[in-house]
Design a protein around this motif. Sequence first.
Motif, PDB file in Angstrom:
ATOM      1  N   ALA A 407       0.826  -1.209   0.000  1.00 28.77           N
ATOM      2  CA  ALA A 407       0.000   0.000   0.000  1.00 28.77           C
ATOM      3  C   ALA A 407       0.856   1.253   0.000  1.00 28.77           C
ATOM      4  N   ALA A 408       1.922   1.259   0.781  1.00 23.84           N
ATOM      5  CA  ALA A 408       2.763   2.453   0.871  1.00 23.84           C
ATOM      6  C   ALA A 408       3.377   2.802  -0.482  1.00 23.84           C
ATOM      7  N   PHE A 409       3.914   1.815  -1.179  1.00 21.46           N
ATOM      8  CA  PHE A 409       4.539   2.088  -2.476  1.00 21.46           C
ATOM      9  C   PHE A 409       3.499   2.487  -3.523  1.00 21.46           C
ATOM     10  N   ALA A 410       2.343   1.800  -3.527  1.00 18.89           N
ATOM     11  CA  ALA A 410       1.298   2.136  -4.496  1.00 18.89           C
ATOM     12  C   ALA A 410       0.736   3.527  -4.239  1.00 18.89           C
ATOM     13  N   ASN A 411       0.514   3.849  -2.974  1.00 15.56           N
ATOM     14  CA  ASN A 411      -0.027   5.165  -2.642  1.00 15.56           C
ATOM     15  C   ASN A 411       0.943   6.273  -3.011  1.00 15.56           C
ATOM     16  N   ALA A 412       2.240   6.024  -2.840  1.00 15.71           N
ATOM     17  CA  ALA A 412       3.245   7.028  -3.190  1.00 15.71           C
ATOM     18  C   ALA A 412       3.210   7.328  -4.682  1.00 15.71           C
ATOM     19  N   VAL A 413       2.995   6.298  -5.492  1.00 13.41           N
ATOM     20  CA  VAL A 413       2.915   6.508  -6.938  1.00 13.41           C
ATOM     21  C   VAL A 413       1.703   7.372  -7.274  1.00 13.41           C
ATOM     22  N   ARG A 414       0.556   7.027  -6.671  1.00  7.32           N
ATOM     23  CA  ARG A 414      -0.677   7.745  -7.001  1.00  7.32           C
ATOM     24  C   ARG A 414      -0.636   9.204  -6.566  1.00  7.32           C
ATOM     25  N   SER A 415       0.116   9.492  -5.509  1.00  7.31           N
ATOM     26  CA  SER A 415       0.099  10.856  -4.973  1.00  7.31           C
ATOM     27  C   SER A 415       1.307  11.695  -5.394  1.00  7.31           C
ATOM     28  N   GLU A 416       2.269  11.096  -6.093  1.00  8.92           N
ATOM     29  CA  GLU A 416       3.517  11.822  -6.334  1.00  8.92           C
ATOM     30  C   GLU A 416       3.327  13.092  -7.146  1.00  8.92           C
ATOM     31  N   SER A 417       2.389  13.093  -8.070  1.00  6.33           N
ATOM     32  CA  SER A 417       2.231  14.271  -8.931  1.00  6.33           C
ATOM     33  C   SER A 417       1.807  15.504  -8.150  1.00  6.33           C
ATOM     34  N   THR A 418       1.284  15.314  -6.944  1.00  8.74           N
ATOM     35  CA  THR A 418       0.908  16.462  -6.125  1.00  8.74           C
ATOM     36  C   THR A 418       1.705  16.503  -4.827  1.00  8.74           C
ATOM     37  N   THR A 419       2.843  15.851  -4.810  1.00  9.66           N
ATOM     38  CA  THR A 419       3.740  15.942  -3.659  1.00  9.66           C
ATOM     39  C   THR A 419       4.255  17.374  -3.542  1.00  9.66           C
ATOM     40  N   THR A 420       4.341  17.873  -2.327  1.00  7.16           N
ATOM     41  CA  THR A 420       4.745  19.267  -2.145  1.00  7.16           C
ATOM     42  C   THR A 420       6.221  19.480  -2.469  1.00  7.16           C
ATOM     43  N   SER A 421       6.537  20.685  -2.859  1.00 10.37           N
ATOM     44  CA  SER A 421       7.929  21.028  -3.175  1.00 10.37           C
ATOM     45  C   SER A 421       8.834  20.846  -1.963  1.00 10.37           C
ATOM     46  N   GLY A 422       8.288  21.064  -0.771  1.00  7.10           N
ATOM     47  CA  GLY A 422       9.092  20.915   0.434  1.00  7.10           C
ATOM     48  C   GLY A 422       9.653  19.518   0.587  1.00  7.10           C
ATOM     49  N   ALA A 423       8.872  18.506   0.222  1.00 13.76           N
ATOM     50  CA  ALA A 423       9.351  17.130   0.341  1.00 13.76           C
ATOM     51  C   ALA A 423      10.554  16.897  -0.570  1.00 13.76           C
ATOM     52  N   PHE A 424      10.472  17.373  -1.812  1.00 14.24           N
ATOM     53  CA  PHE A 424      11.590  17.194  -2.743  1.00 14.24           C
ATOM     54  C   PHE A 424      12.813  17.999  -2.303  1.00 14.24           C
ATOM     55  N   ALA A 425      12.579  19.225  -1.850  1.00 11.15           N
ATOM     56  CA  ALA A 425      13.702  20.070  -1.431  1.00 11.15           C
ATOM     57  C   ALA A 425      14.436  19.466  -0.243  1.00 11.15           C
ATOM     58  N   ASN A 426      13.693  18.925   0.717  1.00 11.14           N
ATOM     59  CA  ASN A 426      14.329  18.337   1.899  1.00 11.14           C
ATOM     60  C   ASN A 426      15.167  17.122   1.539  1.00 11.14           C
ATOM     61  N   VAL A 427      14.668  16.293   0.657  1.00 11.55           N
ATOM     62  CA  VAL A 427      15.427  15.104   0.248  1.00 11.55           C
ATOM     63  C   VAL A 427      16.733  15.512  -0.419  1.00 11.55           C
ATOM     64  N   LEU A 428      16.667  16.452  -1.346  1.00 11.69           N
ATOM     65  CA  LEU A 428      17.872  16.865  -2.067  1.00 11.69           C
ATOM     66  C   LEU A 428      18.863  17.581  -1.161  1.00 11.69           C
ATOM     67  N   THR A 429      18.368  18.368  -0.224  1.00 15.37           N
ATOM     68  CA  THR A 429      19.252  19.118   0.657  1.00 15.37           C
ATOM     69  C   THR A 429      19.994  18.207   1.612  1.00 15.37           C
ATOM     70  N   ASN A 430      19.310  17.195   2.123  1.00 21.40           N
ATOM     71  CA  ASN A 430      19.898  16.318   3.136  1.00 21.40           C
ATOM     72  C   ASN A 430      20.462  15.034   2.556  1.00 21.40           C
ATOM     73  N   LEU A 431      20.641  14.997   1.262  1.00 19.83           N
ATOM     74  CA  LEU A 431      21.153  13.800   0.606  1.00 19.83           C
ATOM     75  C   LEU A 431      22.609  13.561   1.001  1.00 19.83           C
ATOM     76  N   ASP A 432      22.891  12.350   1.439  1.00 14.91           N
ATOM     77  CA  ASP A 432      24.270  11.981   1.761  1.00 14.91           C
ATOM     78  C   ASP A 432      24.816  11.077   0.664  1.00 14.91           C
ATOM     79  N   ASP A 433      24.627   9.765   0.812  1.00 10.20           N
ATOM     80  CA  ASP A 433      25.160   8.827  -0.174  1.00 10.20           C
ATOM     81  C   ASP A 433      24.069   8.197  -1.033  1.00 10.20           C
ATOM     82  N   ASP A 434      22.835   8.640  -0.852  1.00 11.19           N
ATOM     83  CA  ASP A 434      21.726   8.022  -1.577  1.00 11.19           C
ATOM     84  C   ASP A 434      21.514   8.678  -2.932  1.00 11.19           C
TER      85      ASP A 434
END
Length: 954
Positions: A407-434
């Motif tokens: 459910a978690a992976f499927a729901n993430a796909v369905r909702s990604e197009s309206t994911t907030t910019s903050g979520a993407f910005a936080n991932v990119l800012t705090n990226l280490d080795d991923d």
Amino acid sequence: MGKKTAAISLALACAFACLWVPVEASASDKAQRTAPWNSETSDLEADKRIIYGVLPNGLRYAIRHNERPENQVLIRLAVEFGSAAEADNEQGLAHFIEHMAFNGTTNVPEGEMVRKLERLGLSFGADTNASTGYLRTQYKLDLPKSDPQLIDQALFLLRETASEVLFNPEAVERERGVVIAEMRDRENYNFQRARAVNQLFYPDSYFSTRYPIGTLDVLQNAPAERMRALYRRWYTPDRTRLIIVGPVDPVAMEKAILRHFASWRGEGRQLGDLDRCGFDTQRPSGAGVFSHPEVSEAISVEQILADRPRPDTFERALLDLRMQIAAGIIGDRIARKSRREDVPLLGSNIGFSAGFCDQHARVGFAIGSKDGGWRTALPIVEQMVRQAVDHGFGEQEIAEQIQRLDAAFANAVRSESTTTSGAFANVLTNLDDDIVTAADYRQRLWLQLRPFMGADSVSREFAHWFSKLERPQIFLSGRKIDGVTEADILSAFTASRNSAVTPPDLRVAKGWAYSDFGTAGVLVSDTRISDLDIRTLRFANGVRLNLKKTDFEKDRVRWSLRVDGGRMHFTRKDQPLAMFMQGAYVGGGLGAYDADDLRAALAGTTAAPILAVGADHFGGSSAVVRKDLERQLQLLAAMITDPGYRDDAVRLFRRPLAEFYSRLTATPSSALTQGQARVMNGDDLRFVLPPREQLEAADFAALRAVLGDVLATAPIEIGLVGDFDEAEAIAMVARTFGALPMRKAGAGINPAARATQYSGAFGVHILPHRGEANQMAWRRVWPTTDDSDQRLEQTMELLADIVRIRLLDELREKLGATYGAGASSDMSDIYTGRGTFSVGTNGDPKDIDAIEKAVEAVIAEITAAPVDADLFERGRKPSLESYADWRRQNSTWMQIVDQAQTEPERLERFRRNEERFRSITAQDVWEAAKRFLADKPSYIFRATPEAKAAAPAG
């Protein structure tokens, strides 16, 4: 398996062939597009919607177009420099440098950086902030709109931050007080405990020797030149990343980045990697003890094992998922035992990380226990972990966890197009080795890995790691552990290890029991509010339904349930039962399920059991994915028609009460919160915490007697906002709430229940706390009124924004007496005439006179005359800019959809919200300030250390 990995690797090889592709000539022939960050060590597929590049000077950038929110642009500047790089005489200077970025640069005078940002519509703290960690310093700007000039100004200010900070000695001296105040605020028993834990678990590493907050001696005495040298050494383009996310044109952004940052030249020397730490994986078991009168009892058990680098690969994903499943199962097992038996366990979690500091892994667990209960709690969790090592997991347990991941992976796909910019910005800012991957790829990867998540493979993976938990370090903290020695702790662990463990009870799957509520309800009213596009319906049984269909959040439906009553259903003397209901009702489960079986029955869905006790209603609000809406409605209907009322929920509610009440004055903030409520409200239990014995006496028999038939008969209003089919949603409600027996006609809440009165105990109140001797919380509160006049409510909120700016100017920037200050207006929409205006801060008790004089001066200034145009604009600009997106957010619409039929007057407030706010003038703010603040009685609360509690007022 091999073919799948090969396919991924082939795609990666193609990506590497495109490394260092020049940006198109329309942008620049000097910037270069690059492969995604960390892709050289990964065999996973990166998100193709993110553009990565590098300038000739080494500065890296990432740009992602995103339109949620529709107008907001988020910019982050991340510098690979933190406290781990500091020498002994530099401890805390990375953080000090972060502060100085707002205190004068080559082209921005001291004090003007924050003002410039406020004039752009950014609120300090909410939209403008920075932080320093062990390895990274980051600066964030959340721009309210995608205007090119605004973005250009933001990039200009970040360029000033990156290379132009002046470190004027006078400015450094002025900022010392602010930095030291921040250290003082953080230096409490929890931070002391954390330091002791790190010293035991991670000796001689930056985790235990280089805290970002630094040392007092350095902060007090380090000269400006030392900071400047450190800044020049580490703030270099090749150690810096710039992230931009929002509704932007990537090519235009590359031009802007190049224009502002291409001229930046660092000192050009190789400074190496900060993430270096080594540990002795052959250490014998050890233990540590931390005793403090206010610290919660907790046990941490951890062992560091030899490992190897674990880049973001197919192999690591397999490992992480297996361990996630294992930890989830053990957590469920411990929760069931804790619920069904009278044990002193307050919480636990299983900890695992591979590739820690590149060459280590960590295994262990953490436990929260009742005061004095650690000897019982430790063997419970240790033996649960060892039970999993020795006997593994059952297929049904694995199936429940896989359902949740499906459910978690499927729901993430369905909702990604309206994911907030903050979520993407936080991932990119705090990226280490991923590597940043897309939701659809993560789901495909999961489906590839899913066949390798059987009970045998998960059991073997967990056993491989946790069978090595033989020589851990164990840390015990608490307030009732005096006399406990390290030998006592190790002995208790050894005794538990020597106890045999038996196989666990096998789980049995249960079907869903709440699909039939009777004959579907019939609609008797169906109208649409045309200008707001809200559909309002009423069923024959009196249930009201309000619908607002939007596309702001893909595949997400926000819901609200309101059953008339709430705390107002309880008499004042019965308010402890309202608190008991809030904490225990859901835990009692349903007639067909206890809480654990209900969680299992809901595995794989986003439906959640929620039934809170509001001021005037029972119910709650949350969100589900579209496919789970009917299950959520069924669950909510079951919760008001067939509650479980099980005694294990009563036991769980009572278990932490002693610890909770013992710490009500443990910190300045908690002492202030409780003391203020008591002083202003007397013994009115609607607003004051009741005596502990009243909560401990509460049970379901008493609750049921007071509730009567309110849940079965009171009026119901349901709101749905989001991505759904209206006809389907109406049919779902008809089959659930529409099928319930007739609801009583809404008689409304007795006006007497809305009446409140503050005490007349104005003046200074000393509230003793048991925290650190150099910490104080301070607040001044003026009574105001309720929110029945919308424009007045907005005026008071604007007044609070203006006062906050002035308090920060005076208390933080000029006095250096505090790290932060706040102001707020709270005008009730429930209780007649009830409202407050508050200002508050934290500080050192020795500075209390200076703080109060400064606050008095600000209030006198605000009430003496209208504020100047610049301050007025800085105060209101963030709110003005927020209107750009406010009607494009489901959370905004839910504020009126939830009661569109029972409170239609709020629809008109919604319609005129922006218009009324824009009409407010500086004169209006002044008139409001004079009305409520000028020479008006107020409460002053000083939460000071117990030793100073008897100090004379004034």
